[in-house]
Write a protein that holds these residues in place. Structure first.
Motif, PDB file in Angstrom:
ATOM      1  N   PHE A 169       0.762  -1.140   0.045  1.00 25.61           N
ATOM      2  CA  PHE A 169       0.106   0.017  -0.264  1.00 25.61           C
ATOM      3  C   PHE A 169       0.761   1.235  -0.058  1.00 25.61           C
ATOM      4  CE2 PHE A 169      -2.086   3.301   2.487  1.00 25.61           C
ATOM      5  CZ  PHE A 169      -3.120   3.585   1.630  1.00 25.61           C
ATOM      6  N   TYR A 172       2.297   1.701  -3.293  1.00 24.97           N
ATOM      7  CA  TYR A 172       1.378   2.246  -4.508  1.00 24.97           C
ATOM      8  C   TYR A 172       0.959   3.628  -4.124  1.00 24.97           C
ATOM      9  CZ  TYR A 172      -3.702   3.041  -6.020  1.00 24.97           C
ATOM     10  OH  TYR A 172      -4.702   3.508  -6.638  1.00 24.97           O
ATOM     11  N   GLN A 173       1.066   4.134  -2.606  1.00 26.28           N
ATOM     12  CA  GLN A 173       0.616   5.392  -2.483  1.00 26.28           C
ATOM     13  C   GLN A 173       1.617   6.320  -2.834  1.00 26.28           C
ATOM     14  OE1 GLN A 173       0.406   6.223   1.775  1.00 26.28           O
ATOM     15  NE2 GLN A 173      -1.367   7.444   1.635  1.00 26.28           N
ATOM     16  N   THR A 176       1.451   6.766  -6.845  1.00 26.02           N
ATOM     17  CA  THR A 176       0.243   7.290  -7.364  1.00 26.02           C
ATOM     18  C   THR A 176      -0.061   8.799  -6.844  1.00 26.02           C
ATOM     19  OG1 THR A 176      -1.170   6.301  -5.643  1.00 26.02           O
ATOM     20  CG2 THR A 176      -0.897   5.002  -7.887  1.00 26.02           C
ATOM     21  N   SER A 177       0.539   9.047  -5.731  1.00 24.29           N
ATOM     22  CA  SER A 177       0.370  10.391  -5.197  1.00 24.29           C
ATOM     23  C   SER A 177       0.960  11.469  -6.140  1.00 24.29           C
ATOM     24  CB  SER A 177       1.244  10.309  -3.901  1.00 24.29           C
ATOM     25  OG  SER A 177       2.546  10.214  -3.880  1.00 24.29           O
TER      26      SER A 177
END
Length: 503
Positions: A169, A172-173, A176-177
């Protein structure tokens, strides 16, 4: 039109409905699974899948009914009660509340029926069918206490699953942030990245050469001021005027003012550091919440599982098992706590490096205007290491506290509940909108340590001051508490079963 009381009643009802339906699914997953790790994976799989569906489908899609007819949307209470929105249902508009309440009733009835059916029929399937079967043949082989305690923590208690999901996570964060970078920030980064470091003649010459770009615009501006040209003549220099304003900001504010007022300061492109240290926003509160929840999940059962199964007495009876077992548990827990701390820090570090960069790491921290009260001997790299250290110590202390609760209470659920409430409730309330500083009751100050180094005001003598002593005191206190808990757990096993009256 409803009153505040009616809104609060519906708000609590919606929260309760979402938690109740989610609880039914968790009980069903725990009942069907044989091993604790399998139950946790099943309990987390459905919410994660629903979150993925909600994130993948746009709100304007013809499939927006599927987007909102899930448990994650039901937990978005303000979206459910505060917005008027119609969804697409085969060409017919249908209200958002009707879709979400219908979904809640459907999922609740489905999970309740499945749970009652499995429970009433006592379908206790063999472990090989219900557990996590990896398809590997188990072979007996020699091991050590440290390896066995690692297996208990990471496999039997499911810490490996939680940590893997958290790190995934975080990746991914971080990927994509997005950071909002406007034209002013782009121009500012261009100038400051080139001159970041000590103010030298080379930097001055480069900046002076950059200023020659604005000579034609300034000449036209002077002619307009004298009335030789109309104001429309400046329209051709609109974009260049914006760049010139940033150039003037760098020259006047950063160089002519700040460097002269603060001898020893360097020129630093500070945007990445502000983003990384959380000088604004609620990122540090979210990190506190995630770290506290992970510590509660990973460590609450490490001692409790032995108390429940009767192995605690066996381990205490062995000469090597008393102290060596506890030390092995503590070493494995330290490793997991460091992974949790790294998981909270690395996404921010990646985003700062990717979007802004972290130039001049060896510059004095007081080179940034918000950190002017920091002593000159402390560099930005020192502050970065202190930021990481505070997070590591916070996670280590939470891990030790959870282990201590598990050993004293002897129950996984009791230790999990007490530790999760203690670590997560203040941060959760703060993220929910409670703005009275309740997040400071938990471990948030250690996660917010670098931001406490920024200037808080000026003293009566006019000197700036900060609250840097707060995280320093707290990190020492947390480290001392972690050591004391480890020593208490070790001594509790060392003296267990010893007849003191016969000594």
């Amino acid at each position: 039109q409803i009153t505040v009381g009616q809104y609060l009643l519906r708000f609590l009802l919606a929260k309760w409905a979402g938690a109740f339906v989610m609880g039914l699914w968790v009980m069903l997953a725990a009942l069907v699974a044989k091993r604790a790790a399998a139950g946790w994976i099943g309990a987390l799989a459905l919410p994660l899948a629903m979150y993925g569906v909600r994130a993948a489908i746009p709100a304007t899609s013809h499939l927006n009914v599927i987007k909102y007819a899930n448990l994650v949307s039901l937990l978005q209470t303000n979206e459910l009660l505060g917005n008027y929105r119609n969804l697409f249902w085969f060409g017919t508009p249908i209200g958002l509340p009707f879709v979400e309440w219908t979904a809640a009733v459907f999922y609740g009835a489905l999970f309740a029926a499945a749970f009652c059916t499995v429970f009433a029929r006592a379908q206790l399937l063999p472990a090989a069918k219900r557990g996590l079967v990896l398809g590997l043949t188990h072979q007996t082989k020699a091991t050590s206490i440290i390896k066995e305690e690692g297996r208990k923590l990471f496999v039997l208690n499911g810490a490996a699953v939680f940590l893997a999901a958290f790190l995934a996570f975080g990746v991914y964060q971080g990927v994509t942030s997005e950071s909002y970078i406007d034209a002013d920030e782009i121009y500012y980064a261009y100038y400051m990245k080139h001159i970041s470091g000590p103010w030298t003649a080379e930097s001055r010459d480069w900046l002076t050469a950059q200023g020659e770009e604005f000579a034609p615009m300034l000449a036209v501006q002077r002619r307009v001021a004298r009335g030789e040209l109309s104001n429309e003549a400046m329209l051709a220099y609109g974009a260049l005027q914006q760049k010139y304003n940033i150039y003037q900001q760098v020259v006047q504010n950063n160089i002519n003012y700040y460097l002269k007022e603060h001898p020893g300061a360097w020129l630093v492109y500070e945007s990445g550091y502000k983003k990384l240290f959380g000088l604004s926003g609620t990122a540090n509160v979210q990190d506190t919440l995630w770290a506290g929840l992970l510590c509660a999940l990973c460590f609450s059962g490490l001692f409790a599982m032995e108390r429940k199964g009767g192995m605690e007495s066996v381990l205490r009876a062995t000469p090597l098992g008393r102290r060596a077992t506890v030390r092995a548990k503590l070493w494995q827990s330290n490793l997991a706590a460091i992974v949790i701390a790294a998981g909270t820090a690395l996404p921010h570090l990646w985003q700062g490096l990717r979007d802004y960069g972290l130039p001049a790491l060896l510059a004095p921290a007081m080179s940034i205007s918000e950190l002017e009260a920091v002593p000159k001997c402390i560099t930005l790299s020192d502050l970065l290491l202190f930021w990481l250290l505070c997070r590591a110590v916070a996670c280590l202390c939470m891990a030790r506290l959870t282990l201590w609760l598990g050993q004293k209470l002897g129950s996984l659920l009791a230790a999990l509940f007490v530790s999760a409430v203690g670590y997560c409730l203040p941060a959760l309330l703060a993220l929910s909108g409670m703005s009275n500083g309740i997040e400071w009751l938990g471990f948030y100050p250690l996660f917010h340590a670098a931001a406490l180094c920024q200037t808080q005001g000026t003293s009566a003598a006019g000197a700036p001051y900060n609250l840097m002593w707060v995280p320093i005191f707290l990190v020492v206190a947390a480290a001392a508490l972690a050591w004391a808990i480890g020593d208490d757990l070790t001594e509790a096993y060392e003296w267990a079963g010893v007849n003191l009256e016969g000594l």
